[in-house]
Design a protein around this motif. Structure first.
Motif, PDB file in Angstrom:
ATOM      1  N   MET A   1       0.831  -1.179   0.000  1.00 32.61           N
ATOM      2  CA  MET A   1       0.000   0.000   0.000  1.00 32.61           C
ATOM      3  C   MET A   1       0.878   1.245   0.000  1.00 32.61           C
ATOM      4  SD  MET A   1      -3.437   0.201   2.359  1.00 32.61           S
ATOM      5  CE  MET A   1      -2.930  -0.981   3.552  1.00 32.61           C
ATOM      6  N   THR A   2       0.373   2.310  -0.555  1.00 37.01           N
ATOM      7  CA  THR A   2       1.141   3.559  -0.606  1.00 37.01           C
ATOM      8  C   THR A   2       0.650   4.548   0.439  1.00 37.01           C
ATOM      9  OG1 THR A   2      -0.349   4.433  -2.300  1.00 37.01           O
ATOM     10  CG2 THR A   2       1.645   3.332  -3.069  1.00 37.01           C
ATOM     11  N   LEU A   3       1.558   5.395   0.883  1.00 36.68           N
ATOM     12  CA  LEU A   3       1.224   6.452   1.825  1.00 36.68           C
ATOM     13  C   LEU A   3       0.598   7.603   1.065  1.00 36.68           C
ATOM     14  CD1 LEU A   3       1.389   7.814   4.619  1.00 36.68           C
ATOM     15  CD2 LEU A   3       3.690   8.562   3.987  1.00 36.68           C
ATOM     16  N   LYS A   4      -0.506   8.132   1.595  1.00 37.37           N
ATOM     17  CA  LYS A   4      -1.168   9.279   0.977  1.00 37.37           C
ATOM     18  C   LYS A   4      -1.255  10.418   1.972  1.00 37.37           C
ATOM     19  CE  LYS A   4      -3.802   6.342  -2.055  1.00 37.37           C
ATOM     20  NZ  LYS A   4      -5.088   5.752  -2.359  1.00 37.37           N
ATOM     21  N   VAL A   5      -0.951  11.625   1.486  1.00 32.97           N
ATOM     22  CA  VAL A   5      -1.128  12.844   2.263  1.00 32.97           C
ATOM     23  C   VAL A   5      -2.246  13.632   1.599  1.00 32.97           C
ATOM     24  CG1 VAL A   5       1.245  12.894   3.109  1.00 32.97           C
ATOM     25  CG2 VAL A   5       0.689  14.069   0.986  1.00 32.97           C
ATOM     26  N   PHE A   6      -2.651  14.726   2.227  1.00 33.79           N
ATOM     27  CA  PHE A   6      -3.845  15.425   1.776  1.00 33.79           C
ATOM     28  C   PHE A   6      -3.541  16.888   1.512  1.00 33.79           C
ATOM     29  CE2 PHE A   6      -4.654  11.799   4.340  1.00 33.79           C
ATOM     30  CZ  PHE A   6      -5.564  11.088   3.572  1.00 33.79           C
ATOM     31  N   GLN A   7      -3.908  17.357   0.300  1.00 32.86           N
ATOM     32  CA  GLN A   7      -3.617  18.728  -0.119  1.00 32.86           C
ATOM     33  C   GLN A   7      -4.922  19.495  -0.267  1.00 32.86           C
ATOM     34  OE1 GLN A   7      -1.623  19.244  -3.918  1.00 32.86           O
ATOM     35  NE2 GLN A   7      -0.422  20.869  -2.989  1.00 32.86           N
ATOM     36  N   CYS A   8      -5.010  20.646   0.398  1.00 31.99           N
ATOM     37  CA  CYS A   8      -6.204  21.490   0.352  1.00 31.99           C
ATOM     38  C   CYS A   8      -6.402  22.011  -1.072  1.00 31.99           C
ATOM     39  CB  CYS A   8      -6.042  22.658   1.323  1.00 31.99           C
ATOM     40  SG  CYS A   8      -7.418  23.841   1.291  1.00 31.99           S
ATOM     41  N   ARG A   9      -7.596  21.849  -1.595  1.00 30.51           N
ATOM     42  CA  ARG A   9      -7.897  22.340  -2.953  1.00 30.51           C
ATOM     43  C   ARG A   9      -7.930  23.856  -3.022  1.00 30.51           C
ATOM     44  NH1 ARG A   9     -12.730  18.286  -4.889  1.00 30.51           N
ATOM     45  NH2 ARG A   9     -11.425  16.421  -4.967  1.00 30.51           N
ATOM     46  N   GLN A  10      -8.212  24.498  -1.897  1.00 26.84           N
ATOM     47  CA  GLN A  10      -8.349  25.951  -1.898  1.00 26.84           C
ATOM     48  C   GLN A  10      -7.005  26.671  -1.820  1.00 26.84           C
ATOM     49  OE1 GLN A  10     -11.630  27.322   0.438  1.00 26.84           O
ATOM     50  NE2 GLN A  10     -10.646  29.287   0.884  1.00 26.84           N
ATOM     51  N   CYS A  11      -6.097  26.207  -0.922  1.00 27.65           N
ATOM     52  CA  CYS A  11      -4.845  26.965  -0.738  1.00 27.65           C
ATOM     53  C   CYS A  11      -3.578  26.152  -1.003  1.00 27.65           C
ATOM     54  CB  CYS A  11      -4.793  27.564   0.667  1.00 27.65           C
ATOM     55  SG  CYS A  11      -4.490  26.360   1.977  1.00 27.65           S
ATOM     56  N   GLY A  12      -3.710  24.828  -1.165  1.00 27.83           N
ATOM     57  CA  GLY A  12      -2.546  24.003  -1.471  1.00 27.83           C
ATOM     58  C   GLY A  12      -1.778  23.484  -0.269  1.00 27.83           C
ATOM     59  N   THR A  14      -0.518  21.115   2.451  1.00 33.37           N
ATOM     60  CA  THR A  14      -0.472  19.651   2.462  1.00 33.37           C
ATOM     61  C   THR A  14      -0.316  19.168   3.892  1.00 33.37           C
ATOM     62  OG1 THR A  14       0.547  19.697   0.285  1.00 33.37           O
ATOM     63  CG2 THR A  14       0.661  17.628   1.486  1.00 33.37           C
ATOM     64  N   LEU A  15      -1.175  18.201   4.296  1.00 32.15           N
ATOM     65  CA  LEU A  15      -1.219  17.732   5.679  1.00 32.15           C
ATOM     66  C   LEU A  15      -1.243  16.218   5.772  1.00 32.15           C
ATOM     67  CD1 LEU A  15      -4.134  20.016   6.910  1.00 32.15           C
ATOM     68  CD2 LEU A  15      -1.720  20.357   7.367  1.00 32.15           C
ATOM     69  N   PHE A  16      -0.855  15.731   6.926  1.00 30.26           N
ATOM     70  CA  PHE A  16      -1.041  14.339   7.297  1.00 30.26           C
ATOM     71  C   PHE A  16      -1.129  14.309   8.816  1.00 30.26           C
ATOM     72  CE2 PHE A  16       0.188  10.188   8.722  1.00 30.26           C
ATOM     73  CZ  PHE A  16      -0.515   9.363   7.867  1.00 30.26           C
ATOM     74  N   PRO A  17      -2.125  13.637   9.365  1.00 34.17           N
ATOM     75  CA  PRO A  17      -3.211  12.915   8.728  1.00 34.17           C
ATOM     76  C   PRO A  17      -4.280  13.858   8.202  1.00 34.17           C
ATOM     77  CG  PRO A  17      -3.462  12.824  11.107  1.00 34.17           C
ATOM     78  CD  PRO A  17      -2.162  13.543  10.833  1.00 34.17           C
ATOM     79  N   ALA A  18      -5.325  13.285   7.611  1.00 37.85           N
ATOM     80  CA  ALA A  18      -6.421  14.072   7.047  1.00 37.85           C
ATOM     81  C   ALA A  18      -7.121  14.881   8.148  1.00 37.85           C
ATOM     82  CB  ALA A  18      -7.432  13.149   6.368  1.00 37.85           C
ATOM     83  N   ARG A  19      -7.665  16.013   7.775  1.00 33.22           N
ATOM     84  CA  ARG A  19      -8.414  16.876   8.695  1.00 33.22           C
ATOM     85  C   ARG A  19      -9.756  17.212   8.047  1.00 33.22           C
ATOM     86  NH1 ARG A  19      -3.605  19.633  10.632  1.00 33.22           N
ATOM     87  NH2 ARG A  19      -2.402  17.926  11.508  1.00 33.22           N
ATOM     88  N   TYR A  20     -10.696  17.638   8.862  1.00 37.33           N
ATOM     89  CA  TYR A  20     -11.979  18.069   8.310  1.00 37.33           C
ATOM     90  C   TYR A  20     -11.838  19.413   7.604  1.00 37.33           C
ATOM     91  CZ  TYR A  20     -14.369  14.391  10.859  1.00 37.33           C
ATOM     92  OH  TYR A  20     -14.782  13.178  11.321  1.00 37.33           O
ATOM     93  N   PHE A  21     -11.088  20.325   8.240  1.00 34.00           N
ATOM     94  CA  PHE A  21     -10.903  21.662   7.685  1.00 34.00           C
ATOM     95  C   PHE A  21      -9.427  22.022   7.653  1.00 34.00           C
ATOM     96  CE2 PHE A  21     -15.115  21.697   9.675  1.00 34.00           C
ATOM     97  CZ  PHE A  21     -15.888  21.998   8.565  1.00 34.00           C
ATOM     98  N   CYS A  22      -9.041  22.771   6.645  1.00 30.98           N
ATOM     99  CA  CYS A  22      -7.657  23.212   6.501  1.00 30.98           C
ATOM    100  C   CYS A  22      -7.348  24.255   7.581  1.00 30.98           C
ATOM    101  CB  CYS A  22      -7.457  23.810   5.111  1.00 30.98           C
ATOM    102  SG  CYS A  22      -5.809  24.496   4.848  1.00 30.98           S
ATOM    103  N   ALA A  24      -5.018  26.376   7.518  1.00 28.60           N
ATOM    104  CA  ALA A  24      -4.505  27.599   6.896  1.00 28.60           C
ATOM    105  C   ALA A  24      -5.612  28.487   6.348  1.00 28.60           C
ATOM    106  CB  ALA A  24      -3.518  27.247   5.784  1.00 28.60           C
ATOM    107  N   CYS A  25      -6.628  27.872   5.708  1.00 31.68           N
ATOM    108  CA  CYS A  25      -7.646  28.690   5.041  1.00 31.68           C
ATOM    109  C   CYS A  25      -9.086  28.324   5.410  1.00 31.68           C
ATOM    110  CB  CYS A  25      -7.479  28.605   3.525  1.00 31.68           C
ATOM    111  SG  CYS A  25      -7.982  27.010   2.821  1.00 31.68           S
ATOM    112  N   GLY A  26      -9.275  27.211   6.117  1.00 28.75           N
ATOM    113  CA  GLY A  26     -10.627  26.794   6.494  1.00 28.75           C
ATOM    114  C   GLY A  26     -11.325  25.957   5.445  1.00 28.75           C
ATOM    115  N   GLY A  27     -10.654  25.700   4.319  1.00 35.84           N
ATOM    116  CA  GLY A  27     -11.253  24.887   3.259  1.00 35.84           C
ATOM    117  C   GLY A  27     -11.524  23.468   3.736  1.00 35.84           C
ATOM    118  N   GLY A  28     -12.456  22.810   3.075  1.00 38.63           N
ATOM    119  CA  GLY A  28     -12.828  21.468   3.487  1.00 38.63           C
ATOM    120  C   GLY A  28     -12.753  20.436   2.376  1.00 38.63           C
ATOM    121  N   GLU A  29     -12.134  20.779   1.252  1.00 42.72           N
ATOM    122  CA  GLU A  29     -12.011  19.826   0.149  1.00 42.72           C
ATOM    123  C   GLU A  29     -10.542  19.498  -0.051  1.00 42.72           C
ATOM    124  OE1 GLU A  29     -14.123  20.848  -3.386  1.00 42.72           O
ATOM    125  OE2 GLU A  29     -15.725  21.812  -2.259  1.00 42.72           O
TER     126      GLU A  29
END
Length: 100
Positions: A1-12, A14-22, A24-29
């Motif tokens: 399996m590969t490791l995946k991190v999560f990048q906010c679509r609104q501001c870019g 990148t976080l790990f682990p996943a969060r509900y809201f960014c 940095a900007c409050g984005g949620g996608e």
């Protein structure tokens, strides 16, 4: 399996682990990004663990992924700060790092 991190679509951000809201900007996608490599920032050896027999050391490292976030990974053997590693997820869903 590969490791995946999560990048906010609104501001870019990148976080790990996943969060509900960014944070940095409050984005949620989020977009998932696969991370295969990183650099050891710090390493340690756990010599004693509750409920485990003597002699079963665990090597751990803080790894700065190529995508940015730092993850804690289990190592097969000791490494040093600055070593490059390959990252993957095992069947127990632990992050593993192998020196390259």
């Amino acid at each position: 399996m590969t490791l995946k991190v999560f990048q906010c679509r609104q501001c870019g951000t990148t976080l790990f682990p996943a969060r509900y809201f960014c944070p940095a900007c409050g984005g949620g996608e989020w977009d998932e990004r696969v991370v295969e490599h990183g650099t050891v920032a710090e390493a340690t050896i756990v010599h004693h663990r509750v409920g485990v027999q003597e002699g079963s050391e665990v090597h751990l490292a803080s790894v700065a992924t190529d995508a940015g976030p730092i993850v804690i990974a289990r190592l097969e053997r000791a490494t040093q700060a600055g070593d490059r590693v390959r990252l993957e997820i095992d069947e127990a869903r632990r992050i593993l790092a192998q020196r390259i």
